[in-house]
Scaffold this motif. Structure first.
Motif, mmCIF file in Angstrom:
data_model
loop_
_atom_site.group_PDB
_atom_site.id
_atom_site.type_symbol
_atom_site.label_atom_id
_atom_site.label_comp_id
_atom_site.label_asym_id
_atom_site.label_seq_id
_atom_site.Cartn_x
_atom_site.Cartn_y
_atom_site.Cartn_z
ATOM 1 N N GLY A 363 0.817 -1.209 0.000
ATOM 2 C CA GLY A 363 0.000 0.000 0.000
ATOM 3 C C GLY A 363 0.851 1.260 0.000
ATOM 4 N N THR A 364 2.173 1.097 0.282
ATOM 5 C CA THR A 364 3.060 2.267 0.191
ATOM 6 C C THR A 364 3.737 2.250 -1.175
ATOM 7 O OG1 THR A 364 4.963 1.066 1.061
ATOM 8 C CG2 THR A 364 3.587 2.213 2.665
ATOM 9 N N LEU A 365 4.229 3.407 -1.589
ATOM 10 C CA LEU A 365 4.988 3.512 -2.843
ATOM 11 C C LEU A 365 6.448 3.799 -2.476
ATOM 12 C CD1 LEU A 365 2.453 5.716 -4.828
ATOM 13 C CD2 LEU A 365 2.939 3.290 -5.194
ATOM 14 N N PRO A 366 7.377 3.462 -3.371
ATOM 15 C CA PRO A 366 8.783 3.675 -2.999
ATOM 16 C C PRO A 366 9.216 5.135 -3.159
ATOM 17 C CG PRO A 366 8.654 2.654 -5.144
ATOM 18 C CD PRO A 366 7.245 2.805 -4.668
ATOM 19 N N HIS A 367 8.344 6.045 -2.786
ATOM 20 C CA HIS A 367 8.672 7.473 -2.851
ATOM 21 C C HIS A 367 8.482 8.029 -1.452
ATOM 22 C CE1 HIS A 367 8.748 7.112 -7.170
ATOM 23 N NE2 HIS A 367 7.577 6.518 -7.115
ATOM 24 N N TYR A 368 9.578 8.488 -0.874
ATOM 25 C CA TYR A 368 9.510 8.912 0.521
ATOM 26 C C TYR A 368 10.551 9.979 0.801
ATOM 27 C CZ TYR A 368 13.739 6.158 1.038
ATOM 28 O OH TYR A 368 15.017 5.678 0.890
ATOM 29 N N GLN A 369 10.375 10.609 1.932
ATOM 30 C CA GLN A 369 11.288 11.654 2.366
ATOM 31 C C GLN A 369 11.377 11.625 3.866
ATOM 32 O OE1 GLN A 369 9.888 15.516 1.138
ATOM 33 N NE2 GLN A 369 11.175 15.408 -0.669
ATOM 34 N N ILE A 370 12.534 11.948 4.376
ATOM 35 C CA ILE A 370 12.693 12.011 5.823
ATOM 36 C C ILE A 370 12.917 13.477 6.164
ATOM 37 C CG2 ILE A 370 14.197 11.334 7.733
ATOM 38 C CD1 ILE A 370 14.848 8.835 5.941
ATOM 39 N N ILE A 371 12.121 13.985 7.078
ATOM 40 C CA ILE A 371 12.248 15.399 7.413
ATOM 41 C C ILE A 371 12.739 15.522 8.852
ATOM 42 C CG2 ILE A 371 11.011 17.593 7.623
ATOM 43 C CD1 ILE A 371 9.126 15.934 5.438
ATOM 44 N N LEU A 372 13.863 16.195 8.991
ATOM 45 C CA LEU A 372 14.445 16.365 10.332
ATOM 46 C C LEU A 372 14.212 17.793 10.805
ATOM 47 C CD1 LEU A 372 17.899 14.620 9.750
ATOM 48 C CD2 LEU A 372 15.834 13.635 10.749
ATOM 49 N N GLU A 400 -5.453 4.055 7.724
ATOM 50 C CA GLU A 400 -5.099 3.749 9.114
ATOM 51 C C GLU A 400 -4.387 2.411 9.234
ATOM 52 O OE1 GLU A 400 -4.693 5.825 11.464
ATOM 53 O OE2 GLU A 400 -5.477 7.244 9.985
ATOM 54 N N GLU A 401 -4.821 1.469 8.421
ATOM 55 C CA GLU A 401 -4.160 0.155 8.444
ATOM 56 C C GLU A 401 -2.706 0.265 7.987
ATOM 57 O OE1 GLU A 401 -7.968 -2.564 7.485
ATOM 58 O OE2 GLU A 401 -6.175 -2.931 6.265
ATOM 59 N N VAL A 402 -2.513 0.986 6.877
ATOM 60 C CA VAL A 402 -1.147 1.147 6.360
ATOM 61 C C VAL A 402 -0.297 1.886 7.392
ATOM 62 C CG1 VAL A 402 0.249 2.306 4.604
ATOM 63 C CG2 VAL A 402 -1.774 1.016 3.927
ATOM 64 N N ARG A 403 -0.885 2.899 7.982
ATOM 65 C CA ARG A 403 -0.142 3.673 8.976
ATOM 66 C C ARG A 403 0.306 2.777 10.142
ATOM 67 N NH1 ARG A 403 -0.154 8.955 9.976
ATOM 68 N NH2 ARG A 403 -2.093 9.320 8.866
ATOM 69 N N ALA A 404 -0.605 1.938 10.593
ATOM 70 C CA ALA A 404 -0.275 1.075 11.735
ATOM 71 C C ALA A 404 0.834 0.090 11.356
ATOM 72 C CB ALA A 404 -1.526 0.322 12.189
ATOM 73 N N ARG A 405 0.706 -0.487 10.173
ATOM 74 C CA ARG A 405 1.721 -1.473 9.771
ATOM 75 C C ARG A 405 3.087 -0.816 9.562
ATOM 76 N NH1 ARG A 405 -0.305 -3.869 4.951
ATOM 77 N NH2 ARG A 405 -2.405 -3.130 5.330
ATOM 78 N N LEU A 406 3.051 0.377 8.976
ATOM 79 C CA LEU A 406 4.305 1.088 8.731
ATOM 80 C C LEU A 406 4.967 1.496 10.052
ATOM 81 C CD1 LEU A 406 6.128 2.086 6.542
ATOM 82 C CD2 LEU A 406 4.760 4.156 6.353
ATOM 83 N N ALA A 407 4.145 1.977 10.962
ATOM 84 C CA ALA A 407 4.688 2.381 12.268
ATOM 85 C C ALA A 407 5.365 1.191 12.928
ATOM 86 C CB ALA A 407 3.567 2.924 13.157
ATOM 87 N N GLN A 408 4.727 0.040 12.795
ATOM 88 C CA GLN A 408 5.281 -1.163 13.400
ATOM 89 C C GLN A 408 6.600 -1.572 12.724
ATOM 90 O OE1 GLN A 408 2.813 -4.577 12.953
ATOM 91 N NE2 GLN A 408 3.143 -5.237 15.064
ATOM 92 N N GLU A 419 7.085 10.171 13.549
ATOM 93 C CA GLU A 419 5.858 10.749 12.994
ATOM 94 C C GLU A 419 5.724 10.311 11.530
ATOM 95 O OE1 GLU A 419 5.831 15.046 13.144
ATOM 96 O OE2 GLU A 419 4.222 15.071 11.642
ATOM 97 N N LEU A 420 4.543 9.821 11.174
ATOM 98 C CA LEU A 420 4.321 9.358 9.797
ATOM 99 C C LEU A 420 3.334 10.261 9.089
ATOM 100 C CD1 LEU A 420 3.925 5.505 10.262
ATOM 101 C CD2 LEU A 420 5.778 6.726 9.140
ATOM 102 N N ARG A 421 3.680 10.628 7.869
ATOM 103 C CA ARG A 421 2.715 11.391 7.068
ATOM 104 C C ARG A 421 2.486 10.626 5.783
ATOM 105 N NH1 ARG A 421 6.279 16.682 7.443
ATOM 106 N NH2 ARG A 421 6.287 16.848 9.704
ATOM 107 N N LEU A 422 1.290 10.075 5.636
ATOM 108 C CA LEU A 422 0.983 9.327 4.416
ATOM 109 C C LEU A 422 0.394 10.306 3.406
ATOM 110 C CD1 LEU A 422 -0.517 6.086 5.972
ATOM 111 C CD2 LEU A 422 1.843 6.726 5.561
#
Ligand code: DLL
Length: 444
Positions: A363-372, A400-408, A419-422
């Motif tokens: 459910g996620t795509l391989p496009h991401y960013q980390i913000i510090l 919410e499901e994706v968020r929970a799995r990703l957080a885990q 902190e996750l931002r989908l």
């Protein structure tokens, strides 16, 4: 067809790869002879290097065995900056046929130089790189590494031509045209950064082009870290074999190390680039197998020899012989650099760990960013990840499901909650070269 016999993936090997199979003793003899010559050359022609040798009471004759390399001083990136632009050249400009530069993050670029012979060695090691990824004469290679001061474009270009492949010098960018040429020119191999290729995959789908049904069979990716999860994504979505190649401008550009058909570590072209692994804190040499900072010495460079260059890339040498039969030592894929680590609530974090986590979650795509960011002296990290249109449009439940799995998954790999931002597909900027994964606002 004769060329098919040369296909590394099918068990044979390409004639260009012959030096990869040099018996151990012969390889060491070549290395020692070249090491002595390159140290003498740097000593005679590069003031910084001669001064550092003299401070240690060394002369080129101090090098009698390969182990003696450990007495030599290191070279670091700031040495290139401090001697900008031409202070480390060991050849007169009249013998320099090419300059490249790497932009770096701050201030002046670093400049690197090549003689005619250096360009020939570069073409050779890049031909060996492509051959070890299973390319041969008859392949049509779309070269989407950037042409220009960046070494990727011209490095792969000369290597492809030396191998006898048909090179399409398209450079990075103009993604729709990339996809048109892949299809219309029956491209069989393509090289670029792995992040740019994920963008091509996405755009091909939007254009209704299924890369899996095209003749494209090999992707050669490098210039930035990428994970095995990303490899699986690329291989499945494009129907290709995806190989990792490694290099850096200071040493030559691409062509320092390459995977082979086994995809288990990168063979270092150590007849030209001598590897050591050191403890990044103490500078002590580490035994084969232990993880540390990769240090490289150019054994045959003329215009700009690099002696014990500290790459800041973290890896380890693999001691077991490779099933492909190459005698060249292998290193594990570079997942991180010693300088891209940050500390969040006392935990060391590398960007590649975040990538590894998110690629596990459907459910996620391989496009991401980390913000510090920094808040009252504490560093904080947020991860912004694109999710598929289906997940995004299904708002509450799927999200919410994706968020929970990703957080885990992230907690499992990093040991902390972040902190996750989908976000919606396409909301994170796409890169045509190296992706910028970390946005550092800590000092804003
Ligand atoms: O990136 C040369 C290159 C071009 C390599 C095309 C492979 C393909 P620089 O711009 O000087 O040169 O950046 C070198 O990029 O020290 C690593 O930190 C990183 N890097 C390069 N290849 C890989 C890789 C080119 N396969 C810096 N995996 C290096 C991880 C890589 N990091």
């Amino acid at each position: 067809m004769l060329t098919e016999l040369w296909n590394d993936a099918e068990g044979g090997f390409h004639p260009a790869s012959a030096p990869d199979f040099l018996p151990g003793r012969a390889l060491q003899e070549v290395q020692l002879r070249r090491l002595r010559a390159v140290v003498a050359r740097a000593y005679q022609n590069v003031e910084l290097f001669r001064d550092r040798m003299e401070e240690r009471g060394l002369t080129p004759d101090s090098i009698q065995s390969l182990e003696d390399i450990q007495q030599l001083p290191f070279t670091v990136k700031t040495d290139l900056r401090d001697t900008y632009p031409f202070g480390l050249f060991a050849s007169p400009m009249a013998d320099v046929v090419r300059l490249h530069a790497s932009s770096g993050t701050t201030g002046k670029p670093i400049v690197v130089a090549y003689t005619r012979e250096d360009v020939d060695v570069w073409a050779e090691v890049m031909a060996r790189t492509l051959a070890s990824c299973g390319l041969h004469r008859g392949d049509i290679l779309q070269n989407a590494f950037g042409y220009g001061l960046f070494t990727g474009g011209l490095g792969a270009h000369y290597g492809g031509e030396t191998l006898g492949a048909t090179v399409i010098p398209i450079s990075g960018g103009n993604t729709d045209r990339q996809i048109m040429l892949i299809r219309d020119f029956s491209v069989t191999a393509l090289c670029c950064t792995p992040s740019y290729f994920t963008h091509m995959i996405e755009r091909a789908r939007e254009l209704d082009v299924d890369l899996r049904n095209l003749p494209l069979r090999v992707g050669i990716f490098g210039a930035e870290p990428w994970t095995d999860g990303m490899r699986r994504h690329i291989e499945a979505e494009a129907g290709i074999k995806a190989y990792d190649i490694y290099g850096l401008s200071e040493i030559i550009g691409p062509g320092v190390a390459s995977e082979c058909s086994t995809q288990e570590g990168l063979h270092i072209f150590e007849d030209h680039f001598y590897p050591e692994i050191i403890d990044p804190e103490t500078g002590e040499a580490l035994p084969d197998g232990q993880e540390g900072e990769l240090v490289l010495t150019t054994l045959s460079k003329k215009a700009m020899p690099m002696i014990r260059y500290r790459t800041r890339d973290i890896t380890s040498l693999i001691t077991e012989p490779c099933a492909c039969g190459r005698t060249l030592r292998r290193m594990r894929r570079i997942g991180r650099r010693s300088d891209d680590m940050f500390i969040i609530r006392g935990v060391n974090v590398f960007p590649s760990q975040v990538e590894a986590a998110l690629l596990q979650v459907e459910g996620t795509l391989p496009h991401y960013q980390i913000i510090l960011t920094r808040d009252q002296g504490l560093d904080r990290m947020a991860v912004e990840v694109e999710v598929t249109p289906e997940v995004f449009s299904d708002k509450i439940k799927a999200l919410e499901e994706v968020r929970a799995r990703l957080a885990q998954a992230i907690e499992h790999i990093l040991g902390i909650r972040v902190e996750l931002r989908l976000v919606e597909p396409r909301s994170i900027a796409r890169s045509e070269g190296k992706a910028k994964r970390v946005i550092d606002r800590r000092n804003d």
